[in-house]
Scaffold this motif. Structure first.
Motif, PDB file in Angstrom:
ATOM      1  N   ASP A  67       0.834  -1.201   0.000  1.00 44.70           N
ATOM      2  CA  ASP A  67       0.000   0.000   0.000  1.00 44.70           C
ATOM      3  C   ASP A  67       0.873   1.258   0.000  1.00 44.70           C
ATOM      4  N   LEU A  68       1.927   1.216   0.805  1.00 48.08           N
ATOM      5  CA  LEU A  68       2.819   2.373   0.893  1.00 48.08           C
ATOM      6  C   LEU A  68       3.623   2.549  -0.391  1.00 48.08           C
ATOM      7  N   TYR A  69       4.051   1.426  -0.981  1.00 40.79           N
ATOM      8  CA  TYR A  69       4.728   1.508  -2.273  1.00 40.79           C
ATOM      9  C   TYR A  69       3.835   2.197  -3.316  1.00 40.79           C
ATOM     10  N   ALA A  70       2.558   1.876  -3.295  1.00 40.55           N
ATOM     11  CA  ALA A  70       1.629   2.426  -4.291  1.00 40.55           C
ATOM     12  C   ALA A  70       1.520   3.940  -4.165  1.00 40.55           C
ATOM     13  N   MET A  71       1.784   4.461  -2.977  1.00 46.87           N
ATOM     14  CA  MET A  71       1.709   5.901  -2.767  1.00 46.87           C
ATOM     15  C   MET A  71       2.959   6.635  -3.254  1.00 46.87           C
ATOM     16  N   LEU A  72       4.040   5.895  -3.503  1.00 45.76           N
ATOM     17  CA  LEU A  72       5.307   6.544  -3.830  1.00 45.76           C
ATOM     18  C   LEU A  72       5.242   7.370  -5.105  1.00 45.76           C
ATOM     19  N   GLU A  73       4.453   6.931  -6.060  1.00 45.19           N
ATOM     20  CA  GLU A  73       4.395   7.613  -7.356  1.00 45.19           C
ATOM     21  C   GLU A  73       3.261   8.621  -7.437  1.00 45.19           C
ATOM     22  N   THR A  74       2.618   8.891  -6.328  1.00 46.48           N
ATOM     23  CA  THR A  74       1.516   9.853  -6.314  1.00 46.48           C
ATOM     24  C   THR A  74       1.943  11.102  -5.561  1.00 46.48           C
ATOM     25  N   GLU A  75       1.076  12.084  -5.529  1.00 43.29           N
ATOM     26  CA  GLU A  75       1.336  13.282  -4.742  1.00 43.29           C
ATOM     27  C   GLU A  75       0.680  13.202  -3.366  1.00 43.29           C
ATOM     28  N   GLU A  76       0.112  12.057  -3.042  1.00 37.64           N
ATOM     29  CA  GLU A  76      -0.481  11.870  -1.722  1.00 37.64           C
ATOM     30  C   GLU A  76       0.621  11.862  -0.668  1.00 37.64           C
ATOM     31  N   ARG A  77       0.414  12.587   0.401  1.00 37.40           N
ATOM     32  CA  ARG A  77       1.431  12.690   1.438  1.00 37.40           C
ATOM     33  C   ARG A  77       1.214  11.611   2.494  1.00 37.40           C
ATOM     34  N   PHE A  78       2.328  11.078   2.989  1.00 41.84           N
ATOM     35  CA  PHE A  78       2.245  10.082   4.036  1.00 41.84           C
ATOM     36  C   PHE A  78       1.837  10.731   5.355  1.00 41.84           C
ATOM     37  N   VAL A  79       1.065  10.015   6.132  1.00 40.82           N
ATOM     38  CA  VAL A  79       0.713  10.425   7.484  1.00 40.82           C
ATOM     39  C   VAL A  79       1.476   9.514   8.443  1.00 40.82           C
ATOM     40  N   PRO A  80       2.272  10.072   9.351  1.00 43.00           N
ATOM     41  CA  PRO A  80       3.052   9.223  10.253  1.00 43.00           C
ATOM     42  C   PRO A  80       2.145   8.323  11.097  1.00 43.00           C
ATOM     43  N   PHE A  81       2.666   7.134  11.434  1.00 47.45           N
ATOM     44  CA  PHE A  81       1.922   6.243  12.322  1.00 47.45           C
ATOM     45  C   PHE A  81       2.902   5.320  13.050  1.00 47.45           C
ATOM     46  N   PRO A  82       2.526   4.885  14.256  1.00 53.77           N
ATOM     47  CA  PRO A  82       3.389   3.955  15.001  1.00 53.77           C
ATOM     48  C   PRO A  82       3.347   2.562  14.385  1.00 53.77           C
ATOM     49  N   ILE A  83       4.449   1.857  14.496  1.00 54.03           N
ATOM     50  CA  ILE A  83       4.550   0.476  14.035  1.00 54.03           C
ATOM     51  C   ILE A  83       4.610  -0.418  15.267  1.00 54.03           C
ATOM     52  N   PRO A  84       3.651  -1.298  15.463  1.00 52.35           N
ATOM     53  CA  PRO A  84       3.667  -2.157  16.654  1.00 52.35           C
ATOM     54  C   PRO A  84       4.936  -3.010  16.689  1.00 52.35           C
ATOM     55  N   GLY A  85       5.542  -3.103  17.871  1.00 55.61           N
ATOM     56  CA  GLY A  85       6.722  -3.930  18.043  1.00 55.61           C
ATOM     57  C   GLY A  85       7.933  -3.112  18.456  1.00 55.61           C
ATOM     58  N   ARG A  86       9.083  -3.796  18.523  1.00 53.82           N
ATOM     59  CA  ARG A  86      10.336  -3.151  18.922  1.00 53.82           C
ATOM     60  C   ARG A  86      11.471  -3.730  18.096  1.00 53.82           C
ATOM     61  N   LEU A  87      12.476  -2.901  17.925  1.00 52.13           N
ATOM     62  CA  LEU A  87      13.719  -3.352  17.305  1.00 52.13           C
ATOM     63  C   LEU A  87      14.824  -3.295  18.347  1.00 52.13           C
ATOM     64  N   GLN A  88      15.586  -4.386  18.449  1.00 51.62           N
ATOM     65  CA  GLN A  88      16.770  -4.422  19.309  1.00 51.62           C
ATOM     66  C   GLN A  88      17.990  -4.668  18.433  1.00 51.62           C
ATOM     67  N   LEU A  89      19.029  -3.902  18.660  1.00 48.82           N
ATOM     68  CA  LEU A  89      20.243  -4.029  17.857  1.00 48.82           C
ATOM     69  C   LEU A  89      21.448  -3.730  18.723  1.00 48.82           C
ATOM     70  N   GLU A  90      22.448  -4.579  18.615  1.00 46.71           N
ATOM     71  CA  GLU A  90      23.748  -4.324  19.246  1.00 46.71           C
ATOM     72  C   GLU A  90      24.831  -4.482  18.196  1.00 46.71           C
ATOM     73  N   LYS A  91      25.803  -3.575  18.228  1.00 45.72           N
ATOM     74  CA  LYS A  91      26.932  -3.680  17.303  1.00 45.72           C
ATOM     75  C   LYS A  91      28.157  -3.036  17.925  1.00 45.72           C
ATOM     76  N   GLY A  92      29.312  -3.510  17.509  1.00 46.40           N
ATOM     77  CA  GLY A  92      30.573  -2.934  17.932  1.00 46.40           C
ATOM     78  C   GLY A  92      31.330  -2.369  16.749  1.00 46.40           C
ATOM     79  N   SER A  93      32.110  -1.323  16.999  1.00 46.25           N
ATOM     80  CA  SER A  93      32.904  -0.678  15.956  1.00 46.25           C
ATOM     81  C   SER A  93      34.315  -0.463  16.486  1.00 46.25           C
ATOM     82  N   GLN A  94      35.282  -0.612  15.613  1.00 40.32           N
ATOM     83  CA  GLN A  94      36.685  -0.400  15.970  1.00 40.32           C
ATOM     84  C   GLN A  94      37.148   0.923  15.386  1.00 40.32           C
TER      85      GLN A  94
END
Length: 533
Positions: free
Chosen positions: A246-273
Motif C-alpha cells: 500500500d505504501l509503495y503504491a503511494m510513492l508515485e503519487t502526490e499523496e502525502r504520508f501520514v506518520p503512524f506507530p509500528i507495533p513492536g520493537r527493534l533491538q540491535l547491538e553492534k561494535g565498531s573499531q
C-alpha cells in the motif's frame, strides 16, 4: 611560469597531450597504489605524485604544509562478530541475520552501540520548508526509531529533493530519535539491489575531526542506522492499517504520508573499531595576472581517492584501481594545470588546483577544504569539478550538472560550442548527481559550481552512449574491473580536458565573478546563509 597578462588576452587554443593523460591515469590506477583508499599508504603515494607534478609545473604550494593540507580523520570498521538484531512484531520474535535480513555500517561516534526502541513510520523522513513539506508534522519520535523510505516524493524538484534527502538522519536526531530504519523502494532496488550491500562489508567509514575533537557531520544521538531487506521491511507492516505494498503504491503519487506507530520493537547491538588516521588534500595555486582580480580564485577540483581493496580469497584480483573513478579526473586536472602554467599570459584570476581526499567516504576532503580554506572563502568565485568521466566513447555532447543554477551556464555553452559539442540537460534527475560529488561542498559555501561529464550521444552513430554508460555503472563502477584494461578513448580524454580548460579560463578571465540565477534555490539558500555568518 606564466607572465603577466594584458586584459585583452582572454582566450587561447589548448592542445592537451594524450600521452600525459595516459601516463597520469596509468600510474594512479596501478596496483602499486592498492586502490588509493583515503588514509592508506597507496593514497599517500598518489598524493605525493600529484604534489610532485604541481612542483614540476612551478605552481605555488597552497596547502598548510607545502602542497599538502593534512586532515585528521577517525576511521571506523564494523565488528561483524558483535552483531545481534532482534525484531519483535505482534506474535513473533525474530532474530535477524546480517546481510540476509539487514545491513548496518560501523559507528563513527561510539565503539559499542545499543538500540531497543519503538518504531514510527515517517514517510520519507524529509522536512523541506520551501516546499511546504514536513514528514514529522504532528508526530513524537523522542527516544524512538524512525522508519523512512529512501528517496524523495516524486513531485519534488530533483536537485532540491536530493539536497533535502541528505538531511534525513539529521532530521531524526534533531527530533530526539535514537535510531533510523531506512526502507528500500522498488526504484532504489533497481539502482542498488539489496544483495550489493555485501560488497560494503569490510569497508571503513570515516569522518574528520574539528580542533576540539568533535566529529564532522556526526549525529551522536543516533545509535545506529539500519537497512532491512525487502522481506523484513514488509514484516514491519503486517499489523498496521497499510501494508508495505500500500505504501509503495503511494510513492508515485502526490499523496502525502501520514506518520503512524509500528507495533513492536527493534533491538540491535553492534561494535565498531576506531582508529586515528590522516590523509591529505593536495592544493596548488597559479597566481592570476590581473593586479586586482588575482585576489579572486577559481577552484579546479578532482578527488584523488578511490575505494581501495575488497575482501576476497588469496590469488584473486582484490584491487579496485579506480581508473575512470577518478584517476582520469586527476589526470585531466594535472593536464589543465600544465596548459595554464605554460600560457604566455596567465589567467586574470588565480586558479587553485585541488586534489581532494576521501570523496568516496562522503565528500570529506572537499568539505574540509571548504570549511578550512587555504585561500579566503569569500574570494572563491567558482568551482569546476571533475569526477569519473566515462571516457569509453567519443562523446558528441556534454552534461553540466549545476550549470542551470548560475550564469556559468553560458560559460559552459560557449565552451561546448567551441568544441562542436551539444549541451544536454541532466538525463538522470532522479540520481541527484548535483549533490553527489565534491563541488557540492563549495555550493554549500555559496560558491557557484559546475560538474561536467561526457554526454549521452556518441560521435560514432553506431555507438549507443547511454548503453555504454549504463554498462560501466553496472559492471565496472567501484569494481576491480575499473582499471587500465578498459577500452578508454584517449581522444575523448583530450576533448574532455579541452572543454574543462575552456570553462575554467573564461571564469578566470571574465570581468565579473559568476552569479547565481535570480530565485535559484541553492543561491538563495547558501549565498544568503554564508552572507549572514
Amino acid at each position: 611560469m606564466a607572465v603577466n597578462a594584458s586584459e585583452e588576452q582572454l582566450t587561447v587554443d589548448f592542445h592537451p597531450d594524450p600521452d600525459r593523460l595516459v601516463a597520469h591515469t596509468a600510474f594512479l590506477a596501478d596496483d602499486l597504489l592498492e586502490g588509493r583508499e583515503a588514509g592508506t599508504p597507496g593514497h599517500e603515494r598518489a598524493s605525493l605524485y600529484i604534489a610532485t607534478e604541481f612542483r614540476k609545473l612551478g605552481l605555488q604550494p597552497a596547502g598548510t604544509d607545502g602542497y599538502l593540507q593534512r586532515i585528521d580523520f577517525r576511521r571506523s570498521r564494523l565488528k561483524t562478530d558483535s552483531l545481534r538484531a532482534v525484531l519483535n512484531t505482534p506474535g513473533e520474535e525474530r532474530e535477524l541475520t546480517f546481510l540476509d535480513d539487514y545491513y548496518v555500517g560501523a559507528s563513527l561516534v561510539r565503539t559499542a552501540s545499543s538500540l531497543d526502541c519503538e518504531m514510527v513510520f515517517v514517510g520519507y523522513g524529509i522536512v523541506a520548508q520551501p516546499l511546504d513539506y514536513d514528514d514529522y508534522q504532528g508526530v513524537d519520535v523522542q527516544d524512538k526509531c524512525v522508519v523512512a523510505f529512501k528517496g524523495k516524493p516524486a513531485w519534488f524538484p530533483s536537485e532540491q529533493g536530493a539536497h533535502f534527502s541528505k538531511l534525513k538522519v539529521k532530521n531524526a536526531a534533531d527530533r530526539g530519535a535514537i535510531g533510523f530504519i531506512s526502507l528500500t523502494t522498488p526504484e532504489s532496488l533497481e539502482r542498488f539491489p539489496f544483495e550489493k550491500y555485501r560488497e560494503r562489508v569490510g569497508r571503513a567509514r570515516m569522518t574528520w575531526l574539528y580542533d576540539d575533537g568533535s566529529l564532522f557531520n556526526a549525529k551522536p544521538r543516533i545509535q545506529s542506522s539500519i537497512t532491512p531487506s525487502p522481506a523484513v521491511a514488509a514484516s514491519l507492516f503486517v499489523a498496521t492499517e497499510k501494508d508495505l505494498d500500500d505504501l509503495y503504491a503511494m510513492l508515485e503519487t502526490e499523496e502525502r504520508f501520514v506518520p503512524f506507530p509500528i507495533p513492536g520493537r527493534l533491538q540491535l547491538e553492534k561494535g565498531s573499531q576506531h582508529e586515528a588516521v590522516t590523509s591529505p588534500n593536495v592544493v596548488a595555486l597559479l597566481e592570476g595576472s590581473d593586479p586586482v582580480l588575482k585576489h579572486e580564485y577559481v577552484v579546479f577540483s578532482a578527488h584523488s581517492d578511490a575505494i581501495g581493496m575488497k575482501q576476497g580469497e588469496a590469488g584473486e584480483d582484490l584491487i579496485i584501481n579506480g581508473a575512470l573513478d577518478n584517476a582520469s579526473g586527476i589526470a585531466t586536472m594535472l593536464e589543465v594545470a600544465r596548459l595554464f602554467s605554460g600560457m604566455e599570459v596567465a589567467p586574470r584570476r588565480s586558479v587553485v588546483f585541488a586534489a581532494m581526499t576521501a570523496e568516496e567516504k562522503g565528500l570529506l576532503g572537499a568539505y574540509y577544504f571548504a570549511e578550512h580554506p587555504t585561500v579566503p572563502v569569500q574570494s572563491m568565485v567558482a568551482n569546476v569539478n571533475l569526477d569519473m568521466p566515462i571516457l569509453l566513447y567519443e562523446f558528441a555532447d556534454i552534461i553540466a550538472f549545476g550549470a542551470g543554477h548560475s550564469d556559468m551556464g553560458g560559460t559552459v555553452s560557449r565552451a561546448a560550442a567551441a568544441e562542436s559539442l551539444e549541451l544536454t540537460p541532466d538525463p538522470w534527475p532522479e540520481q541527484g548527481y548535483f549533490t553527489r560529488s565534491d563541488h557540492y561542498a563549495f555550493v554549500k559555501q555559496g560558491i557557484p559550481a559546475v560538474f561536467v561529464k561526457g554526454g549521452i550521444k556518441a560521435r560514432d552513430p553506431s555507438v549507443d552512449a547511454l548503453e555504454v554508460d549504463k554498462d560501466f555503472r553496472k559492471h565496472h563502477y567501484h569494481q576491480v574491473s575499473d582499471d587500465m584494461r578498459l577500452p578508454i578513448k584517449w581522444d575523448a580524454a583530450v576533448t574532455f580536458t579541452r572543454v574543462n580548460a575552456r570553462i575554467a579560463l573564461e571564469l578566470a578571465n571574465q570581468p565579473s565573478r559568476p552569479r547565481w540565477n535570480d530565485g535559484d534555490f541553492f543561491g538563495e539558500t547558501f549565498a544568503r546563509e554564508t552572507a549572514a555568518e
